[in-house]
Motif scaffolding. Structure first.
Motif, PDB file in Angstrom:
ATOM      1  N   ASN A  50       0.810  -1.219   0.000  1.00  0.00           N
ATOM      2  CA  ASN A  50       0.000   0.000   0.000  1.00  0.00           C
ATOM      3  C   ASN A  50       0.842   1.266   0.000  1.00  0.00           C
ATOM      4  OD1 ASN A  50      -2.458  -1.390   0.044  1.00  0.00           O
ATOM      5  ND2 ASN A  50      -2.321  -1.647   2.245  1.00  0.00           N
ATOM      6  N   THR A  51       1.955   1.251   0.734  1.00  0.00           N
ATOM      7  CA  THR A  51       2.807   2.437   0.862  1.00  0.00           C
ATOM      8  C   THR A  51       4.267   1.993   0.933  1.00  0.00           C
ATOM      9  OG1 THR A  51       1.059   3.397   2.232  1.00  0.00           O
ATOM     10  CG2 THR A  51       3.148   4.563   2.178  1.00  0.00           C
ATOM     11  N   PRO A  52       4.982   2.059  -0.195  1.00  0.00           N
ATOM     12  CA  PRO A  52       6.398   1.657  -0.169  1.00  0.00           C
ATOM     13  C   PRO A  52       7.257   2.678   0.585  1.00  0.00           C
ATOM     14  CG  PRO A  52       5.542   1.660  -2.422  1.00  0.00           C
ATOM     15  CD  PRO A  52       4.527   2.320  -1.550  1.00  0.00           C
ATOM     16  N   GLU A  53       7.437   2.440   1.872  1.00  0.00           N
ATOM     17  CA  GLU A  53       8.232   3.323   2.727  1.00  0.00           C
ATOM     18  C   GLU A  53       9.568   2.659   3.023  1.00  0.00           C
ATOM     19  OE1 GLU A  53       5.802   3.839   6.199  1.00  0.00           O
ATOM     20  OE2 GLU A  53       4.641   5.444   5.274  1.00  0.00           O
ATOM     21  N   PRO A  54      10.526   3.428   3.555  1.00  0.00           N
ATOM     22  CA  PRO A  54      11.799   2.827   3.944  1.00  0.00           C
ATOM     23  C   PRO A  54      11.585   1.698   4.953  1.00  0.00           C
ATOM     24  CG  PRO A  54      11.954   5.218   4.006  1.00  0.00           C
ATOM     25  CD  PRO A  54      10.509   4.878   3.777  1.00  0.00           C
ATOM     26  N   PRO A  55      12.546   0.791   5.038  1.00  0.00           N
ATOM     27  CA  PRO A  55      12.387  -0.358   5.936  1.00  0.00           C
ATOM     28  C   PRO A  55      12.353   0.037   7.403  1.00  0.00           C
ATOM     29  CG  PRO A  55      14.606  -0.294   5.044  1.00  0.00           C
ATOM     30  CD  PRO A  55      13.825   0.770   4.340  1.00  0.00           C
ATOM     31  N   ARG A  56      11.613  -0.749   8.181  1.00  0.00           N
ATOM     32  CA  ARG A  56      11.563  -0.580   9.640  1.00  0.00           C
ATOM     33  C   ARG A  56      12.813  -1.160  10.294  1.00  0.00           C
ATOM     34  NH1 ARG A  56       7.735   3.072  11.095  1.00  0.00           N
ATOM     35  NH2 ARG A  56       6.747   3.324   9.095  1.00  0.00           N
ATOM     36  N   ASN A  57      13.372  -2.196   9.690  1.00  0.00           N
ATOM     37  CA  ASN A  57      14.642  -2.779  10.116  1.00  0.00           C
ATOM     38  C   ASN A  57      15.500  -2.903   8.863  1.00  0.00           C
ATOM     39  OD1 ASN A  57      12.387  -4.190  11.809  1.00  0.00           O
ATOM     40  ND2 ASN A  57      14.206  -4.281  13.095  1.00  0.00           N
ATOM     41  N   ASP A  58      16.794  -2.712   9.021  1.00  0.00           N
ATOM     42  CA  ASP A  58      17.732  -2.820   7.905  1.00  0.00           C
ATOM     43  C   ASP A  58      19.053  -3.282   8.497  1.00  0.00           C
ATOM     44  OD1 ASP A  58      19.153  -2.618   5.564  1.00  0.00           O
ATOM     45  OD2 ASP A  58      18.892  -0.455   5.323  1.00  0.00           O
TER      46      ASP A  58
END
Length: 132
Positions: A50-58
């Motif tokens: 729905n919303t390609p946002e930056p990762p929550r964990n990387d």
């Protein structure tokens, strides 16, 4: 061989509830990669479709190429997962595991998930409800 998520705690796909104000739970995934010399790269995304946002964990997960195991347990901090999220609805949290670093070029799709040619990845998901 692509890295594969073999198991998780809590079990995928859930559903799992994360209450607001409580100590954020620690999640884990067990990843199998037959190339024990590979460093694995793990990203977690919230509601990416729905919303390609930056990762929550990387995070990367190295292994000992001589004595390492094909199965690696990766701990995932969840303290940012419900921040500014819709409450009391099911959200999909994707865990993406790659055997090469993700591309930082945001013009390459899928954004935040693209890997270089020759890299392999796999995706598994939790359904999580952030409880108010």
């Amino acid at each position: 061989y692509p890295p594969l998520i073999k198991d998780s705690n809590p079990a995928m796909p859930g559903p799992v509830r994360i209450p607001a104000g409580a100590e954020p739970p620690l999640f884990t995934v067990d990843v199998e990669d037959r190339d024990v010399a590979d460093t694995l790269f793990i990203r977690v995304f919230r509601d990416y479709a729905n919303t390609p946002e930056p990762p929550r964990n990387d995070l990367p997960r190295a292994n000992d190429p001589a004595a390492g195991s094909v199965l690696r347990t990766v701990e995932l901090q969840t303290n940012t997962w419900c921040a500014n999220a819709a409450k009391n609805v099911n959200l999909v949290f994707d865990v993406v595991v790659a055997d090469r670093p993700f591309l930082e070029d945001l013009s390459v799709v899928p954004v935040y998930r693209a890997v270089p040619p020759g890299a392999e990845l796999s995706v598994k998901s939790w359904v999580i409800e952030c409880i108010e």
